[in-house]
Every structure is written in structure tokens, then in C-alpha cells.
Design a protein around this motif. Structure first.
Motif, PDB file in Angstrom:
ATOM      1  N   LEU A  17     -31.426   1.870 -21.108  1.00 28.66           N
ATOM      2  CA  LEU A  17     -31.227   0.675 -21.310  1.00 28.66           C
ATOM      3  C   LEU A  17     -32.200  -0.512 -23.216  1.00 28.66           C
ATOM      4  CD1 LEU A  17     -30.023  -0.622 -18.007  1.00 28.66           C
ATOM      5  CD2 LEU A  17     -28.596   0.383 -20.226  1.00 28.66           C
ATOM      6  N   GLY A  18     -32.948   0.765 -22.986  1.00 27.49           N
ATOM      7  CA  GLY A  18     -33.982   0.176 -24.274  1.00 27.49           C
ATOM      8  C   GLY A  18     -35.521   0.025 -23.391  1.00 27.49           C
ATOM      9  N   LEU A  19     -36.327  -0.404 -23.885  1.00 30.54           N
ATOM     10  CA  LEU A  19     -37.395  -0.907 -23.831  1.00 30.54           C
ATOM     11  C   LEU A  19     -38.323  -2.500 -23.698  1.00 30.54           C
ATOM     12  CD1 LEU A  19     -40.509   1.028 -23.263  1.00 30.54           C
ATOM     13  CD2 LEU A  19     -40.778   0.752 -26.100  1.00 30.54           C
ATOM     14  N   ARG A  20     -37.376  -2.724 -21.888  1.00 31.39           N
ATOM     15  CA  ARG A  20     -37.941  -3.822 -21.988  1.00 31.39           C
ATOM     16  C   ARG A  20     -39.426  -4.277 -21.466  1.00 31.39           C
ATOM     17  NH1 ARG A  20     -36.217  -1.465 -17.277  1.00 31.39           N
ATOM     18  NH2 ARG A  20     -37.601  -2.359 -15.891  1.00 31.39           N
ATOM     19  N   ALA A  21     -39.406  -5.278 -22.172  1.00 30.57           N
ATOM     20  CA  ALA A  21     -40.744  -5.760 -22.271  1.00 30.57           C
ATOM     21  C   ALA A  21     -41.446  -6.171 -20.810  1.00 30.57           C
ATOM     22  CB  ALA A  21     -41.175  -8.177 -22.856  1.00 30.57           C
ATOM     23  N   SER A  22     -40.798  -5.921 -20.007  1.00 34.40           N
ATOM     24  CA  SER A  22     -41.397  -5.392 -18.547  1.00 34.40           C
ATOM     25  C   SER A  22     -41.832  -4.076 -18.116  1.00 34.40           C
ATOM     26  CB  SER A  22     -40.809  -6.105 -17.648  1.00 34.40           C
ATOM     27  OG  SER A  22     -39.952  -4.961 -17.367  1.00 34.40           O
ATOM     28  N   VAL A  23     -41.491  -3.431 -19.073  1.00 30.59           N
ATOM     29  CA  VAL A  23     -42.257  -1.676 -18.980  1.00 30.59           C
ATOM     30  C   VAL A  23     -43.620  -1.792 -19.663  1.00 30.59           C
ATOM     31  CG1 VAL A  23     -41.786   0.023 -19.707  1.00 30.59           C
ATOM     32  CG2 VAL A  23     -40.101  -1.227 -18.939  1.00 30.59           C
ATOM     33  N   ILE A  24     -43.549  -2.833 -21.208  1.00 28.99           N
ATOM     34  CA  ILE A  24     -44.470  -2.860 -21.858  1.00 28.99           C
ATOM     35  C   ILE A  24     -45.902  -3.814 -21.062  1.00 28.99           C
ATOM     36  CG2 ILE A  24     -45.466  -3.839 -24.029  1.00 28.99           C
ATOM     37  CD1 ILE A  24     -42.985  -2.965 -25.129  1.00 28.99           C
ATOM     38  N   GLU A  25     -45.253  -4.810 -20.416  1.00 34.80           N
ATOM     39  CA  GLU A  25     -46.378  -5.159 -19.771  1.00 34.80           C
ATOM     40  C   GLU A  25     -47.223  -4.568 -18.378  1.00 34.80           C
ATOM     41  OE1 GLU A  25     -46.623  -9.771 -17.388  1.00 34.80           O
ATOM     42  OE2 GLU A  25     -45.135  -8.746 -18.043  1.00 34.80           O
ATOM     43  N   GLU A  26     -46.518  -3.776 -18.116  1.00 33.83           N
ATOM     44  CA  GLU A  26     -47.216  -3.642 -17.015  1.00 33.83           C
ATOM     45  C   GLU A  26     -47.732  -1.887 -17.081  1.00 33.83           C
ATOM     46  OE1 GLU A  26     -44.490   0.349 -13.226  1.00 33.83           O
ATOM     47  OE2 GLU A  26     -43.893  -1.922 -14.146  1.00 33.83           O
ATOM     48  N   LYS A  27     -47.420  -1.425 -18.413  1.00 31.89           N
ATOM     49  CA  LYS A  27     -48.048  -0.672 -18.773  1.00 31.89           C
ATOM     50  C   LYS A  27     -49.655  -0.930 -19.256  1.00 31.89           C
ATOM     51  CE  LYS A  27     -49.090   3.646 -19.330  1.00 31.89           C
ATOM     52  NZ  LYS A  27     -49.376   5.343 -18.711  1.00 31.89           N
ATOM     53  N   LEU A  28     -49.527  -1.947 -19.356  1.00 31.81           N
ATOM     54  CA  LEU A  28     -50.877  -2.684 -20.758  1.00 31.81           C
ATOM     55  C   LEU A  28     -51.418  -3.016 -18.886  1.00 31.81           C
ATOM     56  CD1 LEU A  28     -49.629  -4.656 -23.011  1.00 31.81           C
ATOM     57  CD2 LEU A  28     -50.939  -2.907 -23.205  1.00 31.81           C
ATOM     58  N   VAL A  29     -51.511  -3.639 -17.767  1.00 33.28           N
ATOM     59  CA  VAL A  29     -51.614  -4.357 -16.746  1.00 33.28           C
ATOM     60  C   VAL A  29     -52.780  -2.606 -16.355  1.00 33.28           C
ATOM     61  CG1 VAL A  29     -51.495  -5.113 -14.059  1.00 33.28           C
ATOM     62  CG2 VAL A  29     -49.942  -5.863 -16.309  1.00 33.28           C
ATOM     63  N   GLN A  30     -51.534  -1.739 -15.868  1.00 31.81           N
ATOM     64  CA  GLN A  30     -52.087  -0.353 -15.055  1.00 31.81           C
ATOM     65  C   GLN A  30     -53.435  -0.081 -16.289  1.00 31.81           C
ATOM     66  OE1 GLN A  30     -49.433   2.462 -15.617  1.00 31.81           O
ATOM     67  NE2 GLN A  30     -47.925   1.667 -13.424  1.00 31.81           N
ATOM     68  N   LEU A  31     -53.390   0.137 -17.203  1.00 34.44           N
ATOM     69  CA  LEU A  31     -54.300   0.574 -18.215  1.00 34.44           C
ATOM     70  C   LEU A  31     -55.138  -0.627 -18.351  1.00 34.44           C
ATOM     71  CD1 LEU A  31     -52.434   0.992 -22.008  1.00 34.44           C
ATOM     72  CD2 LEU A  31     -53.738   3.332 -20.087  1.00 34.44           C
ATOM     73  N   GLY A  32     -55.539  -2.042 -18.660  1.00 33.96           N
ATOM     74  CA  GLY A  32     -56.564  -2.888 -18.002  1.00 33.96           C
ATOM     75  C   GLY A  32     -56.865  -2.847 -16.694  1.00 33.96           C
ATOM     76  N   ALA A  33     -56.397  -2.160 -16.264  1.00 31.87           N
ATOM     77  CA  ALA A  33     -57.239  -2.118 -15.072  1.00 31.87           C
ATOM     78  C   ALA A  33     -58.351  -0.841 -14.562  1.00 31.87           C
ATOM     79  CB  ALA A  33     -56.369  -1.819 -13.394  1.00 31.87           C
ATOM     80  N   GLN A  34     -57.704   0.213 -15.789  1.00 34.57           N
ATOM     81  CA  GLN A  34     -58.760   1.436 -15.631  1.00 34.57           C
ATOM     82  C   GLN A  34     -59.626   0.473 -16.822  1.00 34.57           C
ATOM     83  OE1 GLN A  34     -56.407   4.603 -16.558  1.00 34.57           O
ATOM     84  NE2 GLN A  34     -55.090   3.905 -15.230  1.00 34.57           N
ATOM     85  N   GLY A  35     -59.947  -0.362 -17.783  1.00 32.29           N
ATOM     86  CA  GLY A  35     -60.847  -0.947 -18.618  1.00 32.29           C
ATOM     87  C   GLY A  35     -60.704  -1.146 -20.271  1.00 32.29           C
ATOM     88  N   TRP A  36     -59.168  -0.287 -20.090  1.00 31.55           N
ATOM     89  CA  TRP A  36     -58.858  -0.269 -21.697  1.00 31.55           C
ATOM     90  C   TRP A  36     -58.349  -1.749 -22.394  1.00 31.55           C
ATOM     91  CZ3 TRP A  36     -60.190   4.170 -24.133  1.00 31.55           C
ATOM     92  CH2 TRP A  36     -59.621   5.429 -23.069  1.00 31.55           C
ATOM     93  N   GLU A  37     -59.213  -1.675 -23.654  1.00 30.65           N
ATOM     94  CA  GLU A  37     -58.339  -3.258 -24.257  1.00 30.65           C
ATOM     95  C   GLU A  37     -57.247  -2.334 -25.499  1.00 30.65           C
ATOM     96  OE1 GLU A  37     -60.610  -5.883 -26.810  1.00 30.65           O
ATOM     97  OE2 GLU A  37     -62.121  -4.628 -25.949  1.00 30.65           O
ATOM     98  N   LEU A  38     -56.805  -3.025 -25.978  1.00 31.42           N
ATOM     99  CA  LEU A  38     -55.500  -3.238 -26.422  1.00 31.42           C
ATOM    100  C   LEU A  38     -56.105  -3.828 -27.723  1.00 31.42           C
ATOM    101  CD1 LEU A  38     -52.691  -2.991 -27.130  1.00 31.42           C
ATOM    102  CD2 LEU A  38     -51.730  -4.837 -26.762  1.00 31.42           C
TER     103      LEU A  38
END
Length: 56
Positions: A17-38
């Protein structure tokens, strides 16, 4: 002493159904918890590339 950086590129591809903003946000939360900065986001066809960094 200068900082040393580690870099990561993550490509998020759309589901049926496409790339939803919630999917991007969830991935960013996971990466942020690992110390990554966008740093940047770019479109790549129907996908999105996330460019990240973290201090070594």
C-alpha cells in the motif's frame, strides 16, 4: 581531538500500500535508540534513503 563518525545508509521500500510515514517514523525511532542521528533523506524511485551518522 576531532570527532570520528560512523555512517549508515538505510533504504526503506514501500509495502503493497505504499510507504507510510508511520513506517519511516518507526524505523527512525529504532535507529535513534541505537545512537544514530538522521542527517538527510532522499527519494530513490518509490523508496526513501535515510542517511545517518553516529560518533564512534
Amino acid at each position: 581531538m576531532s570527532k570520528r563518525w560512523q555512517y549508515k545508509i538505510v533504504e526503506l521500500k514501500p509495502a503493497f500500500l505504499g510507504l507510510r510515514a508511520s513506517v519511516i517514523e518507526e524505523k527512525l525511532v529504532q535507529l535513534g535508540a541505537q545512537g544514530w542521528e538522521l542527517v538527510s533523506v532522499t527519494p530513490n524511485g518509490v523508496a526513501v534513503r535515510l542517511y545517518l551518522k553516529k560518533e564512534q
